[in-house]
Design a protein around this motif. Structure first.
Motif, PDB file in Angstrom:
ATOM      1  N   UNK A   1       0.725  -1.102  -0.070  1.00  0.00           N
ATOM      2  CA  UNK A   1      -0.078   0.027  -0.003  1.00  0.00           C
ATOM      3  C   UNK A   1       0.909   1.286   0.008  1.00  0.00           C
ATOM      4  N   UNK A   2       2.004   1.357   0.605  1.00  0.00           N
ATOM      5  CA  UNK A   2       2.894   2.546   0.754  1.00  0.00           C
ATOM      6  C   UNK A   2       3.376   2.867  -0.661  1.00  0.00           C
TER       7      UNK A   2
ATOM      8  N   UNK B   1       0.340   3.973  -2.530  1.00  0.00           N
ATOM      9  CA  UNK B   1       0.271   5.213  -2.298  1.00  0.00           C
ATOM     10  C   UNK B   1       1.144   6.446  -2.846  1.00  0.00           C
ATOM     11  N   UNK B   2       2.089   6.260  -2.947  1.00  0.00           N
ATOM     12  CA  UNK B   2       3.149   7.058  -3.403  1.00  0.00           C
ATOM     13  C   UNK B   2       2.984   7.242  -4.838  1.00  0.00           C
ATOM     14  N   UNK B   3       2.896   6.164  -5.801  1.00  0.00           N
ATOM     15  CA  UNK B   3       2.867   5.913  -7.127  1.00  0.00           C
ATOM     16  C   UNK B   3       1.784   6.343  -7.796  1.00  0.00           C
ATOM     17  N   UNK B   4       0.551   6.003  -7.279  1.00  0.00           N
ATOM     18  CA  UNK B   4      -0.744   5.890  -8.281  1.00  0.00           C
ATOM     19  C   UNK B   4      -1.505   7.108  -8.041  1.00  0.00           C
ATOM     20  N   UNK B   5      -2.146   7.584  -9.290  1.00  0.00           N
ATOM     21  CA  UNK B   5      -2.826   8.411  -9.349  1.00  0.00           C
ATOM     22  C   UNK B   5      -4.218   8.328  -8.820  1.00  0.00           C
TER      23      UNK B   5
ATOM     24  N   UNK C   1      -5.712   8.765  -5.234  1.00  0.00           N
ATOM     25  CA  UNK C   1      -5.095   8.458  -4.385  1.00  0.00           C
ATOM     26  C   UNK C   1      -5.278   9.138  -2.929  1.00  0.00           C
TER      27      UNK C   1
END
Lengths: 335, 316, 333
Positions: free
Chosen positions: B207-208, B211-215, B231
Motif C-alpha cells: 500500500x505504501x 500510495x506514493x505512485x498511483x494517481x 489516491x
C-alpha cells in the motif's frame, strides 16, 4: 562479455571486484559499478540460474575435474581416432582373407589380435568395426534426438489435445518392446547402415520426447515465456529460441546414453546376422566367433571388450555431465 | 475517451474440474498519462487481471477496449499490433529475462519480431533503450545473470519500452527488490512516464508504494474491485472496511504493537462466500451482507465503494 | 544479570569469502531485537550461525555465541542438538519448505515434544492440539490431522511457530517470518509472535528487511550492511535520529503510508548503486554509495563507536557532527 574469467556465485564478491576494474568508463550511470551483484538471489530462481552460459563454463570445469568422466572421454577419443584412421591403418578390406586362419593373438606379429576362422585380421575388423559402431550410434542418436525434441517440444509447449495425441504415440512406442520393433523395422527395410541408423533412431526417440516434453511443460510456465508472449513473439521463436536452450542440459546428458544404447542395439542386430552384411561390425564379429567360443574364445572376447569399453566410456561421460550440469549433486549449488 | 476501458471482465481457469473465477466482473478505466494502482492480497486476482489485459489468458466474458477497440477477441496480426501498444514489466527480474540471451538479443528481439528498423537501427535502438534506463551501452554484450536485481529490473523496463507502448502494465515491479533499490526503480518508472507520456496500470500488494505512485487506486478482493478513487481519497478517507483493514495492517512507525485488524484467512476463489465476499472477515457485517452482493456505487467525487454500510454522498 | 544471548565478534567464512564480519549482538529475556538488512547483508547467515545451521561450506571463523553460560559456537554436536528446539527455536520464511509434506501437522508437532520432553504418544498428541490452539488456529482438533498442503500460508506459518514454541524455548529466532505472507496475515502473525514472547517471556530475535515491522514490534534494532553491524539503537531513537548514512538512506527511500509524499510532487530519495559495490572495498562498505563519504572512509573500516548506552554507529562522519546538523546533511535526491 570481456575476458574469459568465470562467474562463481560463492566467490562473487572478489571476482566482482576484480571485474569492476576492467569495466569501461560508464557515461553518467551511477548504478553501473555494481554489476554482478548476487543480491536477492532467491531460491525460486535457482532453476533458471543454473542454465546460464557462465554456469556452462563452470559445468565444463566441474566435468574436467571429474576423473571418471575424463577417463570416459579418453576412451571415446581413442575409439574415435581408431575409427577415423581405419582406412590408413588397414587399407585392405577387413572382410578379405589376410593370413592363416585361427591364429591366436600374439602368435604372429603381423596379426597382433590374431585371425578368425576365415583368416581375417581381427585387429583390422575391430578398427573398421569401430567406424560402423560409432557411425550408427551417432546417426541413430541424431535421428532419435531430432524426432524426440520436435515431438516432445510440440507436445509440451502446446499441451491440450496436441499433447494428448503425442503422448499416446509415445506410449504406443514405449509399450512395444523396442528391440522386437527394431528387428521388424530392419527386416522390412534393406539391412544397410542408413536404414539401421534410422530404425534405431525410430525406437529411441520416445525417451527423448518424454524428457523434452517434461522440460517444456515446466519452462513454459516461467515468466520469461510469458514475457515473450507479451512481446508478440511467435510460437516457433518461443519454442526454439526462448525455451529450447533452457531445456537442453538434461537432454545433453541423455545424448551419451542414447549413443551407447544405439551401439548396443546395432551390435545385437549384427550378432543376430541382421546387420549390413557388407561391412564388418563388432556385433557381427562376436556372432561369427560364437561358434568357436570353446576353441577360440578370443574371437568373441576382443570385440566384446571393445563394446564394453565404448559403452562404459559413454556412460561415464553421461554421469560426468549429469554431475556437472546439476549443481545440487556437484556440491556447487549452495548459496 | 480513456486509453483502456475494461467492462465487466470475467476470467478464470479450471482447477480439478472446478471453475475458479479469478476475475469476476471487473470494470475500470485507465486514462492517457494516468497511473492506476491496483492493490490487493495474493489470490485476489490482480495478476490474473494483468494476464487477461495482456491477452496471455483469454477472458471468459466482458470487453477490454484499448483506444476504442475490443482486444478480447483479437488474434494473429491485430493481436500482435496490440502488443506493440501495451507492454508489461514483470515482478521477478530473475525469471522474466532469458538467461541464455545477451542483453542485445533481449532488447532487439521485440524489434525483430515486429519487423521494426534495419539491423543497424535495431542495434542503435537497443543501446538507446539501455541508456534511457540508466545502463551503459557496454552492457549490450552481457548476460542477465551478470546484473544485480535492480539492474535486471531496469533491463525489464528497457525491454518493455523498446516497442514504444502507450500502456505499461507493471505487475509488482518492485516487490522482489531490496528497499534501497525500490526507490531507484520507482523513480525510473516515474521518469519514463513523464518522458514518454506513458500510462501505467501499477499492480502491487504494497500500500505504501501504491500510495506514493498511483494517481487513482483500485482495491481488489476475491476477483472484484471493492473500492476505487483518487489516491488522496482512498488514503485519507477509505470507505470499504477491507481497504481500512489493509491500511491498518501495514506496520507503521509511530504505532506500537497494535492488534491485527482482520482475523481469518483470505477465502479461496474456489468457494466465494455468498452475499458480500468480504462478510466472513468484516467487522461491520450484518445479515444483509450475507444475502445481498453489494455493487460499486458512487461515494463522493470519483470514489466508488462496494459496501452496504459505507457512507454515501460527498464528504462533508 | 547477563544477557540471554550474547554474540561476540562473530565472523562467518566461506572458502573464498567472509560474508559476516565481527558482529556482536545481545538479546535479553522478554526482549524483541530486530536485525535489519537487505539481501546480501549477512543477517540470515548470522541467524543460522547462532544454532550452527550454516550451509555446508560455511563455518564460524571467529567469535562466541554465549547462551546460558555456554558457547554454542564450540559446543559438542550432541549438546547442541539439545539446545536446538528446546532452548532456542527457529522460525523460517518459507513454512512450506520447512514443513515435511508427508506428515500431518499434528505428527510434526508431536515429534518435537516427544524428542525433547519425552512425552508419550497420546500426551504428545494432546499437547499438539494445545499448541495449535495457542497459535490461534481455529478448530485445532480437526487441523491436527491435516497435512501442510491443506493449510493456507498463514496457517502453515502458525504451525511452524507452534513447533518452535512447543518446548517453551527461552529464545526464538524468526528469520523473515512474514515476508511470504500477505499484509493482513502478516499483522496476525506478528501479533501472535509478540503475544507468545510476552506469555512465555522469550527473547525474540527478529530478522527482517521491513522497517515498518521493526518500528512497530522491535525494542532494539541492529542494522547490518554488507556483513557488518553498522548501527544499533533502541527503536524510537533509531527512527527519530538515525545516525548511519545507510540507515538514513533506507528511511528516506521507503515510501510511507502516512507521509504526504507522492510521485507527482517529487522523486523518492534513493540510495544510488547496490550492495554489490561493497565487494573489494577496503574501507567502509557503504562508502561507494554514501553521499557523505570522505577520502578517509575508503581507507579503513570505521569502528563501531558507542555514543550512548545501547547506541552504536559505525560512521565517523555523522557521529562527529552534532545529530541535528548531521540530519540536515542527509542525502536528498
Amino acid at each position: 562479455m570481456h575476458g574469459t574469467d568465470t562467474f562463481n556465485p560463492t566467490a562473487g564478491a572478489r571476482i566482482a571486484a576484480s571485474r569492476e576494474q576492467n569495466l569501461p568508463p560508464s557515461p553518467g550511470a551511477e548504478a553501473w559499478p555494481n554489476v554482478h551483484a548476487p543480491d536477492a538471489a532467491r531460491a525460486a530462481t535457482q532453476e533458471v540460474q543454473r542454465l546460464t552460459p557462465a554456469h556452462g563454463r563452470r559445468a565444463l570445469r566441474a566435468f574436467l575435474a571429474n576423473p571418471t568422466a575424463v577417463a570416459g572421454c579418453l576412451i571415446l577419443v581413442f575409439v574415435t581416432a581408431a575409427a577415423l584412421l581405419a582406412p590408413l591403418l588397414f587399407p585392405d578390406d577387413p572382410l578379405e582373407l589376410a593370413g592363416r586362419p585361427l591364429l591366436w593373438p600374439g602368435q604372429d606379429p603381423r596379426f597382433p589380435l590374431g585371425t578368425d576362422a576365415l583368416g581375417r585380421n581381427v585387429l583390422a575388423g575391430l578398427v573398421h568395426g569401430a567406424r560402423v559402431s560409432l557411425l550408427i550410434g551417432a546417426s541413430a542418436a541424431i535421428v532419435g534426438l531430432l524426432a524426440g525434441i520436435l515431438i516432445g517440444a510440440t507436445a509440451g509447449y502446446f499441451g491440450g489435445a496436441v499433447d494428448d495425441g503425442l503422448v499416446k504415440l509415445v506410449e504406443i512406442f514405449q509399450t512395444i518392446p523396442s528391440f522386437i520393433l527394431l528387428i521388424v523395422l530392419v527386416a522390412i527395410a534393406e539391412p544397410s547402415i542408413p536404414a539401421i541408423a534410422l530404425a534405431i533412431g525410430a525406437v529411441s526417440w520416445p525417451q527423448v520426447a518424454r524428457l523434452v516434453r517434461a522440460q517444456f511443460r515446466a519452462l513454459k510456465e516461467k515468466e520469461l515465456v510469458a514475457a515473450a508472449h507479451a512481446l508478440g513473439y511467435g510460437h516457433a521463436r518461443i519454442i526454439f529460441r526462448e525455451i529450447l536452450p533452457n531445456a537442453l542440459p538434461p537432454v545433453i546428458v541423455l545424448i551419451s546414453v542414447t549413443v551407447a544404447t544405439a551401439i548396443l542395439m546395432e551390435s545385437a542386430l549384427s550378432f543376430m546376422g541382421l546387420g549390413d552384411p557388407n561391412v564388418v561390425s563388432w556385433g557381427s564379429m562376436i556372432g561369427a566367433g560364437r561358434e568357436l567360443l570353446r576353441t577360440a574364445w578370443y574371437l568373441a572376447a576382443v570385440p566384446g571388450l571393445a563394446i564394453v569399453a565404448t559403452v562404459l566410456a559413454l556412460n561415464l561421460i553421461g554421469d560426468g555431465l549429469n554431475d556437472a550440469l546439476n549443481p545440487r549433486l556437484s556440491g556447487e549449488g549452495q548459496q | 475517451m480513456p486509453l483502456l476501458s475494461v467492462e465487466d471482465l470475467h476470467a478464470g481457469y479450471a482447477v480439478g474440474g472446478q471453475m475458479l473465477r479469478a476475475v469476476d466482473g471487473v470494470s475500470f478505466t485507465v486514462n492517457t498519462g494516468e497511473t492506476v494502482g491496483l492493490v490487493g492480497e495474493s489470490g485476489c486476482g490482480k495478476s490474473s487481471l494483468a494476464k487477461v489485459l495482456m491477452r496471455l489468458v483469454a477472458p471468459s466474458a466482458g470487453r477490454v477496449l484499448f483506444d476504442g477497440t475490443d482486444v478480447a477477441p483479437l488474434k494473429g496480426g491485430p493481436l500482435k499490433s496490440y502488443r506493440r501498444q501495451a507492454q508489461m514489466v514483470f515482478q521477478d527480474p530473475f525469471a522474466s529475462l532469458n538467461p541464455r540471451h545477451t542483453v542485445a538479443e533481449i532488447l532487439k528481439g521485440p524489434l525483430e519480431v515486429h519487423g521494426l528498423g534495419s539491423r543497424a537501427e535495431r542495434a542503435q535502438a537497443a543501446g538507446a533503450a539501455l541508456e534511457r534506463v540508466g545502463l551503459p551501452r557496454a552492457a549490450l554484450s552481457r548476460y542477465p545473470h551478470e546484473f544485480s536485481g535492480g539492474q535486471r529490473q531496469r533491463l525489464g523496463i528497457a525491454r518493455a519500452l523498446i516497442l514504444s507502448p502507450r500502456l505499461v502494465i507493471c505487475d509488482e515491479p518492485v516487490s522482489a527488490l531490496d528497499l534501497s533499490i525500490q526507490a531507484q526503480i520507482l523513480n525510473l518508472l516515474s521518469k519514463m512516464k513523464a518522458e514518454l507520456g506513458l500510462s501505467y496500470l501499477f499492480i502491487s500488494h504494497d500500500l505504501s508504494v501504491v500510495r506514493y505512485f498511483a494517481d487513482r487506486v483500485l482495491v481488489m478482493y476475491l476477483g472484484r474491485i471493492v473500492e476505487t478513487g483518487s489516491w488522496q481519497e482512498i488514503f485519507s478517507r477509505p470507505l470499504h472496511p477491507y481497504t481500512r483493514a489493509l491500511m491498518e495492517a501495514v506496520p507503521t512507525p509511530g504505532r506500537r504493537r497494535h492488534a491485527a485488524p482482520l482475523s481469518g484467512d483470505l477465502p479461496s476463489a474456489r468457494n466465494v462466500p455468498a452475499g458480500c465476499r468480504f462478510h466472513p472477515r468484516c467487522p461491520l457485517a450484518t445479515p444483509l451482507c450475507t444475502e445481498a452482493d453489494p455493487v460499486l456505487r458512487p461515494a463522493g467525487d470519483g470514489q466508488q465503494v462496494a459496501c452496504h454500510h459505507a457512507p454515501t454522498g460527498a464528504p462533508h | 544479570m547477563s544477557a540471554l544471548l550474547d554474540v561476540r565478534g562473530l565472523s562467518i567464512a566461506f572458502p573464498k569469502a567472509t560474508p559476516v564480519r565481527d558482529v556482536s549482538l545481545t538479546v535479553e529475556a522478554g526482549e524483541t531485537v530486530a536485525l535489519v538488512g537487505e539481501s546480501g547483508s549477512g543477517k540470515s547467515l548470522t541467524a543460522l550461525a547462532l544454532l550452527r545451521l550454516l550451509p555446508e561450506r560455511a563455518r564460524i571463523a571467529s567469535g562466541e555465541v554465549l547462551f546460558g553460560g555456554r558457547d554454542l559456537a564450540r559446543l559438542g554436536d550432541r549438546e547442541l542438538r539439545d539446545v536446538r528446539g528446546r532452548d532456542i527455536a527457529m522460525v523460517f520464511q518459507e513454512p512450506m519448505t520447512a514443513l515435511n509434506p508427508v506428515l500431518s501437522v499434528g505428527d510434526q508437532i508431536a515429534e518435537v515434544v516427544r524428542l525433547h520432553q519425552g512425552l508419550s504418544r497420546g500426551a504428545a498428541r494432546a499437547r499438539a492440539v494445545e499448541l495449535l490452539d495457542l497459535v490461534r488456529i481455529p478448530e485445532p482438533q480437526r487441523r491436527v490431522a491435516e497435512y501442510p498442503h491443506e493449510l493456507s500460508g498463514g496457517m502453515r506459518q502458525r504451525v511452524m511457530i507452534a513447533i518452535a514454541v512447543a518446548c517453551s524455548p527461552r529464545l526464538l529466532i524468526a528469520d523473515e517470518p512474514t515476508t511470504a505472507l500477505d499484509v493482513t496475515i502478516q499483522a496476525q502473525v506478528l501479533d501472535l509472535l509478540d503475544a507468545l514472547r510476552r506469555d512465555l517471556s522469550m527473547g525474540l530475535l527478529l530478522i527482517t528487511h521491513d522497517l515498518g515491522v521493526v518500528a512497530e514490534w522491535a525494542d532494539r534494532v541492529a542494522v547490518m550492511y554488507a556483513g557488518r553491524k553498522v548501527e544499533e539503537a533502541p527503536f524510537e531513537v533509531l527512527f527519530a535520529t538515525p545516525l548511519h548514512p545507510y540507515t538514513r538512506g533506507l528511511l528516506a527511500a521507503s515510501p510511507r503510508l502516512e507521509a504526504g509524499q507522492h510521485c507527482s510532487v517529487g522523486p523518492l530519495n534513493e540510495i544510488r548503486g547496490s550492495i554489490a559495490s561493497a565487494a573489494g572495498e577496503k574501507g567502509c562498505a557503504f562508502a561507494p554509495r554514501c553521499p557523505l563519504a570522505r577520502a578517509a572512509c575508503r581507507i579503513a573500516v570505521p569502528d563501531l563507536v558507542s555514543i550512548a548506552p545501547g547506541r552504536l554507529s559505525a560512521c565517523p562522519v555523522t557521529t562527529a557532527a552534532p545529530v541535528s546538523e548531521a540530519c540536515h546533511a542527509a542525502p536528498v535526491g
